[in-house]
Enzyme design. Structure first.
Site, PDB file in Angstrom:
ATOM      1  N   CYS A  82     -22.416 -16.742 -67.382  1.00 24.61           N
ATOM      2  CA  CYS A  82     -22.979 -15.624 -66.622  1.00 24.61           C
ATOM      3  C   CYS A  82     -21.915 -15.039 -65.670  1.00 24.61           C
ATOM      4  O   CYS A  82     -20.969 -14.433 -66.145  1.00 24.61           O
ATOM      5  CB  CYS A  82     -24.240 -16.095 -65.920  1.00 24.61           C
ATOM      6  SG  CYS A  82     -25.417 -14.776 -65.689  1.00 24.61           S
ATOM      7  N   HIS A 177     -27.417 -18.986 -69.373  1.00 28.29           N
ATOM      8  CA  HIS A 177     -27.287 -20.216 -68.579  1.00 28.29           C
ATOM      9  C   HIS A 177     -27.706 -21.438 -69.385  1.00 28.29           C
ATOM     10  O   HIS A 177     -28.856 -21.866 -69.286  1.00 28.29           O
ATOM     11  CB  HIS A 177     -28.190 -20.130 -67.341  1.00 28.29           C
ATOM     12  CG  HIS A 177     -27.729 -19.152 -66.323  1.00 28.29           C
ATOM     13  ND1 HIS A 177     -26.831 -19.475 -65.334  1.00 28.29           N
ATOM     14  CD2 HIS A 177     -28.051 -17.865 -66.133  1.00 28.29           C
ATOM     15  CE1 HIS A 177     -26.620 -18.418 -64.584  1.00 28.29           C
ATOM     16  NE2 HIS A 177     -27.347 -17.418 -65.042  1.00 28.29           N
ATOM     17  N   GLU A 179     -26.971 -24.361 -68.720  1.00 27.52           N
ATOM     18  CA  GLU A 179     -27.133 -25.476 -67.770  1.00 27.52           C
ATOM     19  C   GLU A 179     -28.537 -25.548 -67.182  1.00 27.52           C
ATOM     20  O   GLU A 179     -28.931 -26.592 -66.685  1.00 27.52           O
ATOM     21  CB  GLU A 179     -26.076 -25.372 -66.648  1.00 27.52           C
ATOM     22  CG  GLU A 179     -26.277 -24.261 -65.634  1.00 27.52           C
ATOM     23  CD  GLU A 179     -25.866 -22.877 -66.120  1.00 27.52           C
ATOM     24  OE1 GLU A 179     -25.523 -22.722 -67.302  1.00 27.52           O
ATOM     25  OE2 GLU A 179     -25.906 -21.944 -65.293  1.00 27.52           O
TER      26      GLU A 179
HETATM   27  N1  GLN Z   1     -25.160 -10.447 -61.792  1.00 22.16           N
HETATM   28  C1  GLN Z   1     -24.285 -11.538 -61.470  1.00 22.16           C
HETATM   29  C2  GLN Z   1     -22.844 -11.069 -61.284  1.00 22.16           C
HETATM   30  O1  GLN Z   1     -22.544  -9.934 -61.405  1.00 22.16           O
HETATM   31  C3  GLN Z   1     -24.324 -12.607 -62.525  1.00 22.16           C
HETATM   32  C4  GLN Z   1     -25.697 -13.248 -62.550  1.00 22.16           C
HETATM   33  C5  GLN Z   1     -25.684 -14.717 -62.844  1.00 22.16           C
HETATM   34  O2  GLN Z   1     -24.635 -15.358 -62.848  1.00 22.16           O
HETATM   35  N2  GLN Z   1     -26.845 -15.256 -63.019  1.00 22.16           N
HETATM   36  O3  GLN Z   1     -22.008 -11.885 -61.022  1.00 22.16           O
END
Ligand code: GLN
Length: 195
Positions: A82, A177, A179
């Site tokens: 992410c 994710h 995890e």
């Molecule tokens: N929107 C977040 C970002 O720009 C990422 C979201 C997340 O890691 N759950 O870093």
């Protein structure tokens, strides 16, 4: 550093504990990494989900940005989930002013492409390189991989073909994710990349 590998988790911001939990379930020694001295003690690195613009700023404040860039260039296996994927991407679309990534993955990634926190969802993925049961993934304000360059390979896609996982040598970047759903196969893949 003989024996089993030690995996660092970049612990500037984000869901560090969830990654520790998955790795400890694989009997792997983990270390929270905030500074260069800690990075030097690990064989691989996980960059967690969180907020990429914050991770970027803190990486500079803790003077770990350049050491991480060097480690990536020298071939250290890295798994980014992410926000961690955003940090690994060579090109970030919809970044905030001045936001930079570490880079390394030949991919274009768009931040917040799936909408806001309330638009979070779970989906079953197409990931033929991951054997066993289908991968179920949780998306929380995740980035979309808009394109993958010639040096990288698609690792996971939504049913409609949108790319949500990419791999390039020892680098793995995921929009979702693993995890938080107890999905350990991408962490295993990271471990397999440790030479
Ligand atoms: N929107 C977040 C970002 O720009 C990422 C979201 C997340 O890691 N759950 O870093």
């Amino acid at each position: 550093m003989a024996g089993s590998p030690r995996v660092g988790i970049l612990a500037l911001q984000g869901d560090v504990r969830e990654h520790e939990h998955v790795l400890q379930g694989l009997d792997v020694d983990t270390l929270r990494v905030r500074r260069a001295g800690e990075l030097a003690q690990v064989d691989a690195l996980v960059i967690p989900g969180g907020e990429s613009s914050v991770i970027d700023k803190l990486s500079r404040a803790f003077e770990v940005r350049e050491p991480i860039r060097d480690a990536i260039r020298d071939g250290m296996p890295v798994l980014g989930t992410c926000a961690g994927l955003i940090m690994l991407a060579d090109t970030v679309v919809d970044a905030i002013d001045g936001q930079q990534s570490f880079g390394g993955l030949d991919a274009v990634v768009r931040r917040n492409a799936f909408g806001r926190q309330v638009d979070s969802f779970e989906a079953e993925l197409r990931a033929p390189a991951i054997s066993g049961a289908p991968v179920r993934a949780a998306f929380i304000r995740g980035p979309l991989i808009e394109s993958v360059g010639p040096r990288a390979d698609v690792l996971a896609q939504l049913e409609d073909g949108r790319i949500v996982g990419v791999e390039q040598g020892a680098l793995i970047g995921l929009s979702f994710h693993p995890e938080i759903s107890g999905e350990a196969r991408f962490h295993r893949r990271l471990l397999a990349a440790v030479g």
